[in-house]
Design a protein around this motif. Structure first.
Motif, mmCIF file in Angstrom:
data_model
loop_
_atom_site.group_PDB
_atom_site.id
_atom_site.type_symbol
_atom_site.label_atom_id
_atom_site.label_comp_id
_atom_site.label_asym_id
_atom_site.label_seq_id
_atom_site.Cartn_x
_atom_site.Cartn_y
_atom_site.Cartn_z
ATOM 1 N N ASP A 1 0.816 -1.219 0.000
ATOM 2 C CA ASP A 1 0.000 0.000 0.000
ATOM 3 C C ASP A 1 0.849 1.268 0.000
ATOM 4 O O ASP A 1 0.321 2.373 0.003
ATOM 5 C CB ASP A 1 -0.949 0.011 1.203
ATOM 6 N N GLU A 2 2.177 1.120 0.004
ATOM 7 C CA GLU A 2 3.061 2.283 -0.088
ATOM 8 C C GLU A 2 3.421 2.529 -1.550
ATOM 9 O O GLU A 2 3.656 1.582 -2.317
ATOM 10 C CB GLU A 2 4.337 2.061 0.731
ATOM 11 N N SER A 3 3.509 3.817 -1.920
ATOM 12 C CA SER A 3 3.773 4.150 -3.322
ATOM 13 C C SER A 3 5.134 3.637 -3.776
ATOM 14 O O SER A 3 5.310 3.262 -4.939
ATOM 15 C CB SER A 3 3.692 5.667 -3.522
ATOM 16 N N GLY A 4 6.107 3.565 -2.865
ATOM 17 C CA GLY A 4 7.447 3.114 -3.230
ATOM 18 C C GLY A 4 7.541 1.622 -3.491
ATOM 19 O O GLY A 4 8.585 1.122 -3.928
ATOM 20 N N SER A 5 6.441 0.894 -3.258
ATOM 21 C CA SER A 5 6.477 -0.556 -3.456
ATOM 22 C C SER A 5 6.633 -0.940 -4.921
ATOM 23 O O SER A 5 6.923 -2.102 -5.226
ATOM 24 C CB SER A 5 5.203 -1.194 -2.890
ATOM 25 N N VAL A 6 6.472 0.009 -5.823
ATOM 26 C CA VAL A 6 6.671 -0.292 -7.254
ATOM 27 C C VAL A 6 8.123 -0.685 -7.529
ATOM 28 O O VAL A 6 8.419 -1.264 -8.577
ATOM 29 C CB VAL A 6 6.271 0.912 -8.136
ATOM 30 N N TYR A 7 9.030 -0.366 -6.590
ATOM 31 C CA TYR A 7 10.444 -0.715 -6.762
ATOM 32 C C TYR A 7 10.795 -2.019 -6.058
ATOM 33 O O TYR A 7 11.971 -2.403 -6.019
ATOM 34 C CB TYR A 7 11.326 0.420 -6.225
ATOM 35 N N ASN A 8 9.794 -2.703 -5.503
ATOM 36 C CA ASN A 8 10.056 -3.957 -4.783
ATOM 37 C C ASN A 8 10.750 -4.979 -5.684
ATOM 38 O O ASN A 8 10.459 -5.079 -6.888
ATOM 39 C CB ASN A 8 8.751 -4.561 -4.260
ATOM 40 N N GLY A 9 11.669 -5.716 -5.069
ATOM 41 C CA GLY A 9 12.354 -6.758 -5.807
ATOM 42 C C GLY A 9 13.662 -7.114 -5.142
ATOM 43 O O GLY A 9 14.130 -6.439 -4.216
ATOM 44 N N VAL A 10 14.255 -8.204 -5.596
ATOM 45 C CA VAL A 10 15.597 -8.604 -5.159
ATOM 46 C C VAL A 10 16.548 -8.286 -6.302
ATOM 47 O O VAL A 10 16.344 -8.734 -7.436
ATOM 48 C CB VAL A 10 15.644 -10.098 -4.814
ATOM 49 N N TYR A 11 17.567 -7.491 -5.992
ATOM 50 C CA TYR A 11 18.505 -7.023 -7.022
ATOM 51 C C TYR A 11 19.874 -7.660 -6.780
ATOM 52 O O TYR A 11 20.460 -7.506 -5.711
ATOM 53 C CB TYR A 11 18.626 -5.501 -6.973
ATOM 54 N N ASN A 12 20.341 -8.377 -7.779
ATOM 55 C CA ASN A 12 21.622 -9.070 -7.674
ATOM 56 C C ASN A 12 22.604 -8.440 -8.672
ATOM 57 O O ASN A 12 22.788 -8.941 -9.779
ATOM 58 C CB ASN A 12 21.446 -10.558 -7.938
ATOM 59 N N ASN A 13 23.151 -7.301 -8.247
ATOM 60 C CA ASN A 13 24.073 -6.550 -9.115
ATOM 61 C C ASN A 13 23.457 -6.300 -10.496
ATOM 62 O O ASN A 13 24.071 -6.545 -11.541
ATOM 63 C CB ASN A 13 25.405 -7.290 -9.252
#
Length: 284
Positions: A133-145
């Motif tokens: 429900d937070e607007s920044g959740s659009v960047y959710n993910g696991v980033y591996n370099n």
């Protein structure tokens, strides 16, 4: 006999006055520095090395690798001497004391500005897992370099009011006027300075992270080390222009990024300053 004594006393006084005058002519104001104070005010341009910036908080822990940044110059402007607007340009202040003819101790504030480049691809390592429900959740993910486009909406990160390096300095000061054939150093003197400094970083970091509310407050965030070499041009005994090249290392492990005290950023980098300052030297 009294007449001879009088002549001898007058003769002694006459030759003493001549000797004293010669000594006064020889001992110029600039011949000794011990006990003098100096103060200076000026401006700088800055360059920064690449930096890994780690952002940690509730629901995220990720690092932007090899982030780059620029300064934010004002140029020649009246704001440098306007008391109500002195924090807008990039400035340098120093107050010091000669503990001997060749060595000084000083306190200074370098008001630099650091603006991270954004709207470009950067390598990210870590994760973002904000509530949906937070607007920044659009960047959710696991980033591996992974290469990710760092937009202005995702991150704005600036030490623009500013990257404040508050330091103590120990320096050497040498007159090199004779190399240039200058005889009367009370009129004009050329000096070279070399110094080492250490202090704390007290930035006011302007941050908008993952579309959270903007945060911009002063906070002691880390420490710095520096070294400099400068050319000091002294005019009429008391007034000088100084040109400095200054480099150092900054380590900030507690940069406030939001109003939540559990959230912060960490970064370390090298900096290089070109400084021009104006000042005065005097005895109380």
């Amino acid at each position: 006999m009294q007449y001879i004594k009088t002549i001898l006393v007058l003769g002694f006084a006459f030759f003493s006055s001549i000797s004293y005058s010669q000594v006064q002519e020889t001992l110029k104001y600039t011949s000794s520095n011990k006990g003098k104070f100096f103060v200076s005010w000026g401006g700088n341009r800055d360059s920064y090395s690449k930096s890994d910036i780690r952002f940690k908080g509730d629901g995220y822990d990720f690092t932007i690798k090899d982030a780059t940044a620029k300064d934010k110059p004002k140029g020649w402007h009246v704001d440098y001497i306007n008391p109500t607007r002195m924090t807008i340009p990039q400035t340098n202040f120093k107050l010091g004391y000669f503990i001997s003819d060749h060595y000084t101790v000083a306190l200074g504030v370098d008001h630099m500005k650091y603006v991270m480049h954004r709207n470009r691809n950067r390598t990210i390592d870590g994760y973002i897992d904000l509530p949906t429900d937070e607007s920044g959740s659009v960047y959710n993910g696991v980033y591996n370099n992974e290469s990710v486009f760092i937009s202005s909406d995702m991150l704005k990160f600036e030490h623009t009011n500013g990257l404040n390096y508050v330091y103590g300095e120990f320096a050497r000061f040498d007159d090199i006027s004779s190399i240039f054939g200058i005889q009367n150093t009370d009129v004009f003197q050329i000096n070279i300075t070399e110094g080492l400094g250490a202090g704390v970083l007290y930035p006011k970091t302007n941050t908008t992270l993952l579309e959270k509310e903007r945060y911009d407050e002063f906070h002691v965030s880390g420490y710095g080390l520096s070294a400099n070499i400068g050319l000091n041009l002294l005019v009429l005994k008391h007034f000088f222009i100084q040109l400095d090249a200054k480099g150092g290392y900054i380590n900030m492990n507690d940069i406030r990024t939001t109003s939540n005290t559990s959230e912060h950023a960490e970064q370390s980098f090298y900096f290089f300053q070109r400084v021009i300052s104006f000042g005065g030297i005097f005895k109380l």
